[in-house]
Write a protein that holds these residues in place. Structure first.
Motif, PDB file in Angstrom:
ATOM      1  N   PRO A   7       0.821  -1.216   0.000  1.00  0.00           N
ATOM      2  CA  PRO A   7       0.000   0.000   0.000  1.00  0.00           C
ATOM      3  C   PRO A   7       0.855   1.266   0.000  1.00  0.00           C
ATOM      4  N   GLY A   8       0.278   2.371  -0.458  1.00  0.00           N
ATOM      5  CA  GLY A   8       1.017   3.637  -0.414  1.00  0.00           C
ATOM      6  C   GLY A   8       0.306   4.712  -1.202  1.00  0.00           C
ATOM      7  N   SER A   9       0.921   5.887  -1.215  1.00  0.00           N
ATOM      8  CA  SER A   9       0.347   7.000  -1.981  1.00  0.00           C
ATOM      9  C   SER A   9       0.855   6.987  -3.421  1.00  0.00           C
ATOM     10  N   PHE A  10       2.109   6.612  -3.593  1.00  0.00           N
ATOM     11  CA  PHE A  10       2.721   6.496  -4.927  1.00  0.00           C
ATOM     12  C   PHE A  10       2.517   7.773  -5.758  1.00  0.00           C
ATOM     13  N   GLY A  16      12.364   3.207  -5.633  1.00  0.00           N
ATOM     14  CA  GLY A  16      12.343   2.559  -4.308  1.00  0.00           C
ATOM     15  C   GLY A  16      11.099   1.697  -4.158  1.00  0.00           C
ATOM     16  N   HIS A  17       9.940   2.237  -4.546  1.00  0.00           N
ATOM     17  CA  HIS A  17       8.704   1.453  -4.521  1.00  0.00           C
ATOM     18  C   HIS A  17       8.844   0.219  -5.423  1.00  0.00           C
ATOM     19  N   ILE A  20      10.774  -2.704  -4.109  1.00  0.00           N
ATOM     20  CA  ILE A  20      10.034  -3.519  -3.128  1.00  0.00           C
ATOM     21  C   ILE A  20       8.973  -4.376  -3.836  1.00  0.00           C
ATOM     22  N   LYS A  87       5.966  -4.034   3.312  1.00  0.00           N
ATOM     23  CA  LYS A  87       6.418  -2.653   3.448  1.00  0.00           C
ATOM     24  C   LYS A  87       7.930  -2.597   3.307  1.00  0.00           C
ATOM     25  N   GLY A  88       8.418  -1.500   2.764  1.00  0.00           N
ATOM     26  CA  GLY A  88       9.854  -1.282   2.717  1.00  0.00           C
ATOM     27  C   GLY A  88      10.265  -0.401   3.888  1.00  0.00           C
ATOM     28  N   ARG A  90      13.091   2.137   5.102  1.00  0.00           N
ATOM     29  CA  ARG A  90      14.223   2.903   4.599  1.00  0.00           C
ATOM     30  C   ARG A  90      15.255   3.158   5.676  1.00  0.00           C
ATOM     31  N   GLU A  98       5.810   2.471  11.433  1.00  0.00           N
ATOM     32  CA  GLU A  98       5.478   1.221  10.743  1.00  0.00           C
ATOM     33  C   GLU A  98       5.155   0.110  11.741  1.00  0.00           C
ATOM     34  N   THR A 118      15.204  -1.636   2.539  1.00  0.00           N
ATOM     35  CA  THR A 118      15.326  -0.957   1.253  1.00  0.00           C
ATOM     36  C   THR A 118      16.648  -1.297   0.580  1.00  0.00           C
ATOM     37  N   TYR A 122      18.354   3.265  -2.791  1.00  0.00           N
ATOM     38  CA  TYR A 122      17.135   4.075  -2.712  1.00  0.00           C
ATOM     39  C   TYR A 122      16.733   4.456  -1.296  1.00  0.00           C
ATOM     40  N   LEU A 125      15.179   7.856  -0.679  1.00  0.00           N
ATOM     41  CA  LEU A 125      14.187   8.251  -1.683  1.00  0.00           C
ATOM     42  C   LEU A 125      12.766   8.230  -1.146  1.00  0.00           C
ATOM     43  N   SER A 127       8.625   9.880  -2.308  1.00  0.00           N
ATOM     44  CA  SER A 127       7.872  10.598  -3.347  1.00  0.00           C
ATOM     45  C   SER A 127       7.883  12.094  -3.064  1.00  0.00           C
TER      46      SER A 127
HETATM   47  P1  ADP Z   1       6.587   7.997   0.227  1.00  0.00           P
HETATM   48  O1  ADP Z   1       5.828   9.242  -0.124  1.00  0.00           O
HETATM   49  O2  ADP Z   1       7.347   8.127   1.523  1.00  0.00           O
HETATM   50  O3  ADP Z   1       7.415   7.466  -0.881  1.00  0.00           O
HETATM   51  P2  ADP Z   1       4.389   6.088   0.001  1.00  0.00           P
HETATM   52  O4  ADP Z   1       3.192   6.131   0.850  1.00  0.00           O
HETATM   53  O5  ADP Z   1       4.168   6.329  -1.458  1.00  0.00           O
HETATM   54  O6  ADP Z   1       5.457   7.003   0.650  1.00  0.00           O
HETATM   55  O7  ADP Z   1       5.169   4.709   0.149  1.00  0.00           O
HETATM   56  C1  ADP Z   1       4.512   3.532   0.375  1.00  0.00           C
HETATM   57  C2  ADP Z   1       5.448   2.536   0.989  1.00  0.00           C
HETATM   58  O8  ADP Z   1       6.477   2.217   0.062  1.00  0.00           O
HETATM   59  C3  ADP Z   1       6.172   3.027   2.226  1.00  0.00           C
HETATM   60  O9  ADP Z   1       5.427   2.834   3.368  1.00  0.00           O
HETATM   61  C4  ADP Z   1       7.383   2.147   2.238  1.00  0.00           C
HETATM   62  O10 ADP Z   1       7.027   0.896   2.783  1.00  0.00           O
HETATM   63  C5  ADP Z   1       7.665   1.927   0.774  1.00  0.00           C
HETATM   64  N1  ADP Z   1       8.736   2.785   0.272  1.00  0.00           N
HETATM   65  C6  ADP Z   1       8.659   4.054  -0.162  1.00  0.00           C
HETATM   66  N2  ADP Z   1       9.848   4.498  -0.591  1.00  0.00           N
HETATM   67  C7  ADP Z   1      10.725   3.487  -0.417  1.00  0.00           C
HETATM   68  C8  ADP Z   1      12.121   3.315  -0.657  1.00  0.00           C
HETATM   69  N3  ADP Z   1      12.866   4.306  -1.159  1.00  0.00           N
HETATM   70  N4  ADP Z   1      12.665   2.124  -0.336  1.00  0.00           N
HETATM   71  C9  ADP Z   1      11.906   1.147   0.184  1.00  0.00           C
HETATM   72  N5  ADP Z   1      10.593   1.240   0.424  1.00  0.00           N
HETATM   73  C10 ADP Z   1      10.004   2.383   0.134  1.00  0.00           C
END
Ligand code: ADP
Length: 159
Positions: A7-10, A16-17, A20, A87-88, A90, A98, A118, A122, A125, A127
């Protein structure tokens, strides 16, 4: 069938996303990438645009599906037959929050959380940082997928 969710905002998807997601796709039968719909938070890309970019960059993985959700992640998991969240992590700074979320999700619905460290390439890193760098014309190549670079440039130029 071992189905998990990332899950995430992406906003937008970064390398990095993707790192994972691709690693999870090698470990589990199906990976659902779920974009959080958060109407209170201002985003650079719409949920549809974020999903479209995710679909494009994950097309090469046969077992990755892109979806969206709002409300509780555990409800999305129940509806979709998902038993674990991937979940990743960092840095240590990610850990406190988390861990709270993971324990809450387990206590509410017995949904497990699997943490992946991670890729060191990355670890810095996010978003939000990518949006900031792009806004001032910085070079984000190597940090977001190729397909995202043009869209990011166009969007920051509009705003
Ligand atoms: P962000 O805005 O911090 O990138 P997101 O909500 O889009 O956050 O990220 C979703 C999930 O993706 C995070 O909770 C994390 O588990 C994982 N994630 C984000 N960036 C990274 C990265 N650089 N390396 C590993 N995992 C990541």
């Amino acid at each position: 069938m071992r189905r998990v969710v990332c899950p995430g905002s992406f906003d937008p998807v970064t390398n990095g996303h993707l790192d994972i997601i691709s690693r999870a796709s090698r470990l589990y039968d199906e990976v659902v990438v779920a974009v959080l719909i958060n109407i209170t938070k201002k985003s650079l890309f719409t949920v549809e645009e974020r999903m479209e970019m995710l679909r494009e960059v994950t097309a090469e993985y046969g077992n990755v599906r892109v979806d969206r959700f709002h409300g509780l992640l555990v409800d999305f998991c129940e509806t979709n037959g998902i038993s674990a969240v991937v979940k990743g992590l960092r840095a240590v700074s990610d850990f406190d929050y988390e861990m709270q979320m993971a324990q809450m999700n387990y206590s509410m619905a017995k949904v497990e959380t699997m943490f992946m460290t991670t890729n060191p390439l990355y670890s810095f890193l996010s978003s939000s940082l990518i949006r900031e760098v792009a806004k001032y014309g910085g070079d984000v190549s190597g940090l977001v997928p190729e397909q995202v670079i043009g869209k990011l440039r166009a969007r920051v130029a509009e705003s």
